[in-house]
Write a protein that holds these residues in place. Structure first.
Motif, PDB file in Angstrom:
ATOM      1  N   TRP A   1       5.714  -9.568  -1.391  1.00  0.00           N
ATOM      2  CA  TRP A   1       4.572  -9.319  -2.143  1.00  0.00           C
ATOM      3  C   TRP A   1       4.633  -9.380  -3.668  1.00  0.00           C
ATOM      4  O   TRP A   1       5.822  -8.983  -3.736  1.00  0.00           O
ATOM      5  CB  TRP A   1       3.671  -8.221  -1.940  1.00  0.00           C
ATOM      6  N   THR A   2       4.084  -9.497  -4.742  1.00  0.00           N
ATOM      7  CA  THR A   2       3.840  -9.934  -6.174  1.00  0.00           C
ATOM      8  C   THR A   2       2.941  -8.363  -6.586  1.00  0.00           C
ATOM      9  O   THR A   2       1.962  -7.604  -6.537  1.00  0.00           O
ATOM     10  CB  THR A   2       3.373 -11.066  -6.061  1.00  0.00           C
ATOM     11  N   HIS A   3       3.119  -8.570  -8.141  1.00  0.00           N
ATOM     12  CA  HIS A   3       2.645  -7.748  -9.026  1.00  0.00           C
ATOM     13  C   HIS A   3       1.736  -8.047  -8.927  1.00  0.00           C
ATOM     14  O   HIS A   3       0.859  -7.528  -9.672  1.00  0.00           O
ATOM     15  CB  HIS A   3       3.276  -7.848 -10.158  1.00  0.00           C
TER      16      HIS A   3
ATOM     17  N   GLN B   1       7.905 -15.245  -8.111  1.00  0.00           N
ATOM     18  CA  GLN B   1       8.378 -15.750  -7.041  1.00  0.00           C
ATOM     19  C   GLN B   1      10.227 -14.900  -6.413  1.00  0.00           C
ATOM     20  O   GLN B   1      10.023 -14.227  -5.385  1.00  0.00           O
ATOM     21  CB  GLN B   1       9.720 -16.899  -7.568  1.00  0.00           C
ATOM     22  N   LEU B   2      10.582 -13.925  -6.840  1.00  0.00           N
ATOM     23  CA  LEU B   2      11.524 -13.194  -7.302  1.00  0.00           C
ATOM     24  C   LEU B   2      11.068 -12.214  -5.823  1.00  0.00           C
ATOM     25  O   LEU B   2      11.809 -11.276  -5.379  1.00  0.00           O
ATOM     26  CB  LEU B   2      11.955 -12.656  -8.176  1.00  0.00           C
ATOM     27  N   GLU B   3       9.913 -11.397  -6.646  1.00  0.00           N
ATOM     28  CA  GLU B   3       8.688 -10.202  -5.650  1.00  0.00           C
ATOM     29  C   GLU B   3       8.964 -10.051  -4.286  1.00  0.00           C
ATOM     30  O   GLU B   3       9.630  -9.881  -3.376  1.00  0.00           O
ATOM     31  CB  GLU B   3       8.113  -9.816  -7.051  1.00  0.00           C
TER      32      GLU B   3
ATOM     33  N   GLU C   1       0.634  -1.259   0.615  1.00  0.00           N
ATOM     34  CA  GLU C   1       0.197  -0.179  -0.364  1.00  0.00           C
ATOM     35  C   GLU C   1       0.807   1.287  -0.088  1.00  0.00           C
ATOM     36  O   GLU C   1       0.587   2.114  -0.154  1.00  0.00           O
ATOM     37  CB  GLU C   1      -1.391  -0.519   1.055  1.00  0.00           C
ATOM     38  N   GLN C   2       1.879   1.270   0.798  1.00  0.00           N
ATOM     39  CA  GLN C   2       2.464   2.614   0.327  1.00  0.00           C
ATOM     40  C   GLN C   2       3.665   2.101  -0.856  1.00  0.00           C
ATOM     41  O   GLN C   2       3.519   3.563  -1.399  1.00  0.00           O
ATOM     42  CB  GLN C   2       4.666   1.955   1.946  1.00  0.00           C
ATOM     43  N   VAL C   3       3.711   1.524  -1.036  1.00  0.00           N
ATOM     44  CA  VAL C   3       4.407   1.411  -2.676  1.00  0.00           C
ATOM     45  C   VAL C   3       3.645   2.189  -3.560  1.00  0.00           C
ATOM     46  O   VAL C   3       4.180   3.349  -4.541  1.00  0.00           O
ATOM     47  CB  VAL C   3       4.844  -0.242  -2.850  1.00  0.00           C
TER      48      VAL C   3
END
Length: 304
Positions: A187-189, A179-181, A13-15
Motif C-alpha cells: 500500500w502507499t501513503h 513505489q518503495l511503499e 487499516e491495521q496500521v
C-alpha cells in the motif's frame, strides 16, 4: 521458511488503527460545515473564525500579505472573507488545522518543515495547472495537492524503522516513495491519505484526488480525461526542497508536454509564476522561502 517480513503490515487499516490521530479543531470543522452550505456567506465564516482568536489573527495576517496587495490594512474579518473569497479562507484554515496535527517524527532525513514547503508549492502549482486546463474545481485540486503527502509523517511515526530505510532509499535511488511503499507494504501513503481525509470528513473529491496522486503514468497518458487528477499527480513529481536536484525532471517535462496540447503554457512560464506566488504567500503562512526555485531546478544540471 518463516513468514514474509511484511506479514504483520498487510493491512493499512491495521496500521492506521494504531495511530492516535486527533480530530480537526472545532474552528476547522465549522468552516468545513459551512463550505457545504451554498447559502453561507462572509458573515457566517467571519463568526466561525472569530470564535478562535488565534485563527482570527492568522487569517488577517494572511489577507494582509503582499500577495493580495490591498491598499490599506484589513482589520475586519467579514471584509477579509469578502475580499479574498470563502474558498480561499477555507483552504487557508484547513491547511493550518491539518498541519498543526501532523507529528514531526525523527525518521531518517524527514523534516516536517520541508513537507510544509513542498506541499504549499505543489498546491499552488496544481491549482494553476487545473485553471489552465479548465478543471471543474481548481480549489479541490489545490486542497488535494496541499494534503497529498499528509499521511507520511503519521506513517513514519507509526513505523519509524521501516520508513527511515525508505526515506534513505528514496534519496539514494532517486525513486518515488510510493513505489518503495508498494513493494514493501503493498500500500502507499496516497491510500492512507485518502483514508485520513475521509476520517476528517473532507470532501470526497479531495479524498479521491489524494488517493490517485501516485497514479502518475496513467493520468499523464491522457490529461484531458482527468484534468484534476493530472494536475495533482503532476505536482507530485515537482522537486522537493529537501533534495539536491530534480531527479524526476524528465518525467515531469514529458507529462507536462502532454498538457501543453490542451492549454498549458510553456513550463518555464508557469513555474516562474508559481515561484512568484510562493515567494509572496509563504511569509504569511510562516513558511521559510529557500533560495531554490522551480525555474532554477528546471535549468539545473542533474549530476546523478
Amino acid at each position: 521458511m518463516g513468514p514474509p517480513k511484511t506479514s504483520k503490515l498487510t493491512s493499512l487499516e491495521q496500521v492506521l488503527r494504531g495511530c492516535q490521530i486527533p480530530a480537526l479543531p472545532q474552528s476547522a470543522l465549522k468552516i468545513l460545515e459551512l463550505s457545504k452550505d451554498p447559502s453561507a456567506g462572509p458573515s457566517e465564516y467571519a463568526l466561525a473564525i472569530e470564535a478562535d482568536l488565534g485563527l482570527a489573527a492568522q487569517v488577517l495576517r494572511f489577507v494582509n500579505s503582499s500577495f493580495f496587495g490591498f491598499c490599506q490594512e484589513i482589520s475586519s474579518l467579514r471584509l477579509a472573507v469578502t475580499l479574498v473569497g470563502v474558498r480561499t479562507i477555507k483552504n487557508f484554515v484547513l491547511w493550518g488545522a491539518v498541519f498543526s496535527l501532523l507529528p514531526n517524527p525523527r525518521c531518517g532525513p524527514f523534516e516536517l518543515q520541508t513537507l510544509r514547503q513542498d506541499s504549499f508549492r505543489r498546491a499552488l502549482f496544481a491549482r494553476q495547472v487545473a485553471r489552465k486546463l479548465r478543471a471543474a474545481d481548481a480549489e479541490a485540486v489545490f486542497v488535494a495537492a496541499l494534503l497529498q503527502d499528509m499521511a507520511l509523517p503519521i506513517l513514519a511515526k507509526q513505523l519509524p524503522l521501516r520508513y527511515s530505510v525508505l526515506f534513505e532509499q528514496r534519496r539514494a535511488e532517486a525513486c518515488s516513495m510510493s513505489q518503495l511503499e508498494a513493494s514493501t507494504f503493498g500500500w502507499t501513503h496516497a491510500q492512507a491519505g485518502g483514508m485520513l481525509a475521509r476520517r476528517w470528513n473532507l470532501p470526497d473529491n479531495c479524498a479521491s484526488l489524494i488517493e490517485m496522486h501516485t497514479e502518475f503514468d496513467q493520468l499523464a497518458a491522457c490529461p484531458e480525461a482527468e484534468p484534476a487528477g493530472y494536475s495533482v499527480a503532476l505536482s507530485a513529481v515537482l522537486p522537493s526542497f529537501g533534495d539536491d536536484a530534480w531527479y524526476e525532471r524528465e518525467q515531469f517535462l514529458e507529462a507536462y508536454a502532454a498538457g501543453q496540447g490542451i492549454g498549458l503554457p510553456p513550463a518555464e512560464e508557469l513555474l516562474r509564476s508559481v515561484d512568484e506566488q510562493f515567494r509572496e504567500l509563504a511569509p504569511a503562512l510562516k513558511i521559510p522561502v529557500p533560495p531554490q526555485t522551480l525555474v532554477g531546478c528546471l535549468t539545473q544540471e542533474v549530476t546523478r
